[in-house]
Design a protein around this motif. Structure first.
Motif, PDB file in Angstrom:
ATOM      1  N   ALA A  90       0.813  -1.220   0.000  1.00 53.03           N
ATOM      2  CA  ALA A  90       0.000   0.000   0.000  1.00 53.03           C
ATOM      3  C   ALA A  90       0.840   1.262   0.000  1.00 53.03           C
ATOM      4  O   ALA A  90       0.404   2.312  -0.486  1.00 53.03           O
ATOM      5  N   ASP A  91       2.050   1.196   0.561  1.00 52.78           N
ATOM      6  CA  ASP A  91       2.850   2.407   0.739  1.00 52.78           C
ATOM      7  C   ASP A  91       3.919   2.584  -0.341  1.00 52.78           C
ATOM      8  O   ASP A  91       4.848   3.362  -0.157  1.00 52.78           O
ATOM      9  N   ASP A  92       3.777   1.886  -1.467  1.00 53.08           N
ATOM     10  CA  ASP A  92       4.689   2.056  -2.598  1.00 53.08           C
ATOM     11  C   ASP A  92       3.925   2.593  -3.792  1.00 53.08           C
ATOM     12  O   ASP A  92       2.848   2.086  -4.131  1.00 53.08           O
ATOM     13  N   PHE A  93       4.491   3.604  -4.452  1.00 58.26           N
ATOM     14  CA  PHE A  93       3.936   4.113  -5.705  1.00 58.26           C
ATOM     15  C   PHE A  93       4.685   3.416  -6.835  1.00 58.26           C
ATOM     16  O   PHE A  93       5.897   3.564  -6.976  1.00 58.26           O
ATOM     17  N   TYR A  94       3.953   2.641  -7.634  1.00 60.13           N
ATOM     18  CA  TYR A  94       4.597   1.796  -8.643  1.00 60.13           C
ATOM     19  C   TYR A  94       4.580   2.386 -10.047  1.00 60.13           C
ATOM     20  O   TYR A  94       5.320   1.911 -10.910  1.00 60.13           O
ATOM     21  N   GLY A  95       3.760   3.410 -10.309  1.00 57.69           N
ATOM     22  CA  GLY A  95       3.701   4.011 -11.634  1.00 57.69           C
ATOM     23  C   GLY A  95       2.625   3.386 -12.504  1.00 57.69           C
ATOM     24  O   GLY A  95       2.197   2.248 -12.300  1.00 57.69           O
ATOM     25  N   LYS A  96       2.190   4.123 -13.509  1.00 63.94           N
ATOM     26  CA  LYS A  96       1.041   3.724 -14.318  1.00 63.94           C
ATOM     27  C   LYS A  96       1.319   2.514 -15.207  1.00 63.94           C
ATOM     28  O   LYS A  96       0.520   1.577 -15.303  1.00 63.94           O
TER      29      LYS A  96
END
Length: 307
Positions: free
Chosen positions: A123-129
């Motif tokens: 939940a706390d990682d932004f992985y990109g589109k």
């Protein structure tokens, strides 16, 4: 293709290093935490079911917020609590346990809700589109099966923090990009433009393009039955009160013992995490730029009456 595709979000952490529940900490003025950006990107890539594993500290107000978002955007949403006693034999004394059993147990807790290929993320990682489109295509083209999973990994140079050391699972693959092993290393940091970690008192340099696992897996639902067996064995080993059952270690056992192939692909996306509270400003600046570039709307869900 129109196949059922699920995004499983692990949001049960306690955020000790972040000093707060970062999984629901809004990044911009719109109040959306990282997991909502992950949901937004997944929906755009054709995912249609969201399952979120949470702890009992997540406030009801946030659950209501996301329920409203789900209703207004027509996607299936399920909440799953990761409680310490789940899948634990009643005869086992876990009274000294204070924290969840780890990511492997968190995935297992979603067993009753997922019966199709799915992506698992933190939940706390932004992985990109773009990574969600890649995963969606892999599912649609039937690359995920009971004998083959995928790990979409990132170059280690793109996953460091300016605010402290990080732990990463360093991937070793064969010539066909099939996983040989994931080796967890802590104390990874950059010193004088060099990426290093310390092992047994010795500093070891890492190539910046080395792929590391950021817990972005694409699984077949057969994993649940295997996890249940492995977790039961973990409990039988009488683990220490702070010992955890991690998903990368379980996947490694599935590869070694069951012959499941784990394809490793390089993510086409930018990764940004929030290990430390100081990391939030980096993600905030990135998202503001993405909004200016029309990659995201200013108000992610374009809803007026969210609590």
């Amino acid at each position: 293709m129109n196949s059922k595709k699920t995004l499983l979000i692990l949001a049960g952490g306690l955020g000790s290093r972040y000093k707060g529940l970062k999984q629901i900490d809004g990044i911009l003025d719109n109040g959306s935490p990282i997991l909502e950006y992950s949901i937004y990107d997944a929906l755009a890539a054709g995912f249609n079911k969201i399952v979120i594993v949470i702890n009992r500290f997540i406030p009801e107000s946030y659950i209501e917020r996301l329920e409203n978002i789900s209703a207004n955007n027509n996607f299936e949403l399920h909440w799953v609590y990761q409680d310490i006693d789940q899948y634990v034999p009643g005869s086992f004394d876990h009274s000294s346990r204070e924290k969840p059993w780890g990511t492997g147990h968190a995935v297992l807790c979603a067993k009753e809700y997922i019966h199709e290929p799915f992506v698992m993320i933190n939940a706390d990682d932004f992985y990109g589109k773009e990574i969600y489109q890649l995963a969606s295509n892999e599912i649609d083209h039937q690359k995920i099966s009971s004998s083959q999973f995928e790990l979409i990994a990132y170059p280690i140079s793109t996953t460091l923090s300016d605010n402290g050391t990080v732990a990463r699972g360093i991937c070793t693959m064969d010539t066909e990009s099939s996983l040989i092993k994931v080796e967890e290393q802590t104390s990874i940091r950059k010193e004088n433009e060099t990426i290093i970690y310390t092992d047994n008192g010795k500093n070891i340099e890492v190539d910046p393009e080395t792929l590391v696992s950021m817990n972005y897996f694409v699984f077949h639902p057969i994993i649940f039955d295997l996890l249940e067996v492995y977790f039961n064995n973990f409990i039988k080993s009488d683990p220490q009160p702070n010992q955890e059952f991690y998903i990368p270690a379980a996947v490694q056992k599935m590869k070694d013992e069951k012959g499941i192939k784990i394809l490793v692909k390089t993510s086409p996306s930018q990764w940004i995490g929030m290990t430390y509270s100081g990391d939030k400003s980096i993600l905030k600046d990135y998202l503001e730029t993405e909004i200016q570039n029309h990659q995201y709307p200013q108000d992610l869900w374009n809803l007026i009456a969210l609590s």
